[in-house]
Enzyme design. Structure first.
Site, PDB file in Angstrom:
ATOM      1  N   HIS A   1       0.864  -1.189   0.000  1.00  0.00           N
ATOM      2  CA  HIS A   1       0.000   0.000   0.000  1.00  0.00           C
ATOM      3  C   HIS A   1       0.896   1.234   0.000  1.00  0.00           C
ATOM      4  CE1 HIS A   1      -3.861   2.005   1.782  1.00  0.00           C
ATOM      5  NE2 HIS A   1      -3.170   2.881   1.050  1.00  0.00           N
TER       6      HIS A   1
ATOM      7  N   HIS B  28       1.322   4.675  -2.636  1.00  0.00           N
ATOM      8  CA  HIS B  28       0.933   5.400  -3.852  1.00  0.00           C
ATOM      9  C   HIS B  28       2.215   6.019  -4.409  1.00  0.00           C
ATOM     10  CE1 HIS B  28      -3.414   5.295  -2.731  1.00  0.00           C
ATOM     11  NE2 HIS B  28      -2.881   5.189  -1.527  1.00  0.00           N
TER      12      HIS B  28
ATOM     13  N   HIS C 216      -9.734   1.118  -1.235  1.00  0.00           N
ATOM     14  CA  HIS C 216      -9.599   1.827   0.039  1.00  0.00           C
ATOM     15  C   HIS C 216     -10.978   1.837   0.699  1.00  0.00           C
ATOM     16  CE1 HIS C 216      -5.771   3.121  -1.511  1.00  0.00           C
ATOM     17  NE2 HIS C 216      -5.548   3.961  -0.526  1.00  0.00           N
TER      18      HIS C 216
ATOM     19  N   GLU D  57     -11.203   3.809   5.974  1.00  0.00           N
ATOM     20  CA  GLU D  57     -10.104   4.714   6.373  1.00  0.00           C
ATOM     21  C   GLU D  57     -10.768   5.871   7.138  1.00  0.00           C
ATOM     22  OE1 GLU D  57      -8.089   6.656   3.108  1.00  0.00           O
ATOM     23  OE2 GLU D  57      -6.391   7.271   4.358  1.00  0.00           O
TER      24      GLU D  57
ATOM     25  N   ASP E 140       1.809   4.064   2.607  1.00  0.00           N
ATOM     26  CA  ASP E 140       0.745   4.856   1.995  1.00  0.00           C
ATOM     27  C   ASP E 140       1.312   5.991   1.136  1.00  0.00           C
ATOM     28  OD1 ASP E 140      -1.833   5.493   1.323  1.00  0.00           O
ATOM     29  OD2 ASP E 140      -2.447   6.218   3.299  1.00  0.00           O
ATOM     30  N   ASP E 141       1.631   7.123   1.746  1.00  0.00           N
ATOM     31  CA  ASP E 141       2.167   8.285   1.014  1.00  0.00           C
ATOM     32  C   ASP E 141       3.388   8.793   1.793  1.00  0.00           C
ATOM     33  OD1 ASP E 141      -0.088   8.751  -1.039  1.00  0.00           O
ATOM     34  OD2 ASP E 141      -1.138   8.547   0.869  1.00  0.00           O
TER      35      ASP E 141
HETATM   36  N1  ADE Z   1      -4.654   8.550  -2.331  1.00  0.00           N
HETATM   37  C1  ADE Z   1      -3.410   8.637  -1.867  1.00  0.00           C
HETATM   38  N2  ADE Z   1      -3.392   8.368  -0.553  1.00  0.00           N
HETATM   39  C2  ADE Z   1      -4.662   8.081  -0.185  1.00  0.00           C
HETATM   40  C3  ADE Z   1      -5.269   7.705   1.037  1.00  0.00           C
HETATM   41  N3  ADE Z   1      -4.585   7.578   2.155  1.00  0.00           N
HETATM   42  N4  ADE Z   1      -6.598   7.503   1.021  1.00  0.00           N
HETATM   43  C4  ADE Z   1      -7.306   7.643  -0.093  1.00  0.00           C
HETATM   44  N5  ADE Z   1      -6.764   7.992  -1.259  1.00  0.00           N
HETATM   45  C5  ADE Z   1      -5.457   8.203  -1.315  1.00  0.00           C
HETATM   46 ZN    ZN Z   2      -3.727   4.710   0.283  1.00  0.00          ZN
END
Ligand code: ADE
Ligand code: ZN
Length: 359
Positions: A19, A21, A210, A213, A293-294
């Protein structure tokens, strides 16, 4: 480096990431570099955070919500124009991941966010592919691409991008491994995307989404019931608020939850790492992985996520062995690759178990 006694072990542990991006691995340094190269004006006049690398990093410390973050995420990725930009982005992530012993990575990307800016799907996919080939050759890392569609846009756009990818043969030839959905979660419940996931399933294409969350646990149930997905990205609210029936269902169906602790804290989905439901996941036998994630936005790559959990929950080496093997088992790589990675984990666990026993 975290201060836990097992830091060296956690760093050495062979990892799989499920996970991440790619656009979320865009560090402010590369963002500014590519903005200058591509003559893109960042919105400094309306948001002073874009004045410098430092002020942008500072702003990343204080996201109020998923949508607050997504505003920066979409502006950030608008500097990606040419093939070399996409390749540089992915290669930078693979390089960093390899340095943290990520041995297998299944990475997300958001084609619609680029196609709507006039970039061809082939430009995006083929650039990422080049970075994947380099990562495999240089780091002996296996990688797979998961194409995410955007849930804040209409179903028709998602269908169009999916069809384009399918017609290009990207699923059939293995360039793309699965579809996912991301972006704003509420108020876009999973059943809105039923037609897309139906078509994908009929073609034998795997699906993830997703869910849970920011959205309620019912989104997770709907994703399983209506979309028939094999995985849930995040799903944290199913664990923090869901009833035992849902948690038992996740466990018995071996649905992988791709969890992202630092992201959850940074986006205020949980108050702190202490609230991360690690014990409930383990005790209930839910299959989960630990991911970044990011990472450029949330202050840490995969190892920092492992360390954050360790700093709070103090798992033993044998518990990490169990968690790590579950992560490999939940991967979408070949059975042969899973076998190799399980052996790599055993080697590191046995070596470190000896070190700890001798202390
Ligand atoms: N796109 C990038 N990161 C995300 C996240 N945490 N939740 C939903 N969309 C995303
Ligand atoms: Zn994500």
């Amino acid at each position: 480096m975290c201060k836990t006694p097992l830091h060296g072990f956690l760093a050495a542990l062979p990892k799989a990431e499920h996970h991440i991006h790619l656009e979320g691995s865009l560090e402010p340094e590369l963002l500014f570099e590519l903005a200058i190269k591509n003559n893109i004006t960042l919105p400094i006049s309306t948001d002073s955070a874009f004045a410098s690398i430092e002020s942008l990093r500072e702003r990343y410390q204080n996201f109020r919500s998923l949508d607050d973050f997504l505003g920066y995420y979409y502006i950030g990725m608008s500097i990606l124009i040419n093939e070399s930009d996409f390749e540089a982005l992915a290669y930078a992530y693979f390089t960093k991941a390899a340095s943290q012993n990520v041995r297998h990575a299944e990475v997300f990307f958001d084609p619609q966010a680029h196609i709507t800016r006039g970039i061809e799907l082939s430009t995006i996919v083929e650039s990422f592919r080049r970075a994947q080939i380099r990562a495999e050759a240089e780091f002996d890392m296996t990688t797979q691409l998961i194409m995410c569609l955007l849930r804040h846009l209409p179903l028709s756009g998602a269908m169009e991008t999916f069809t384009q990818a399918k017609d290009a043969g990207y699923f059939e030839n293995g360039t793309l491994t699965a579809i996912g959905m991301d972006s704003s979660e509420v108020p876009f419940p999973p059943p809105m995307w039923k037609d897309l996931y139906d078509v994908a399933r009929e073609l034998g294409i795997r699906g993830t989404i997703h869910a849970g969350e920011e959205g309620p646990p019912i989104y997770v149930t709907q994703a399983l019931d209506v979309l028939g997905v094999q995985r849930i990205d995040h799903g944290i609210r199913a664990l923090t608020e869901g009833d035992d029936t849902l948690v038992r269902r996740l466990a018995s169906s071996k649905t992988l939850l791709t969890m992202c602790p630092l992201s959850n804290v940074k986006l205020n989905c949980i108050a702190s790492v202490e609230s991360f439901p690690l014990r409930r996941l383990i005790d209930a036998g839910v299959r989960f992985s630990i991911n970044s994630d990011d990472p450029a936005y949330f202050g840490g790559y995969i190892l920092e996520n492992y360390c954050a959990l360790q700093g709070t929950f103090h798992l033993g080496i044998r518990e990490w062995e169990m968690v790590s093997k579950g992560i490999i088992m939940g991967s979408w790589c070949t059975e042969e690759r899973k076998g190799q990675l399980l052996l790599e984990i055993e080697d590191v666990v046995n070596e470190w178990a000896k070190v700890v026993e001798e202390q």
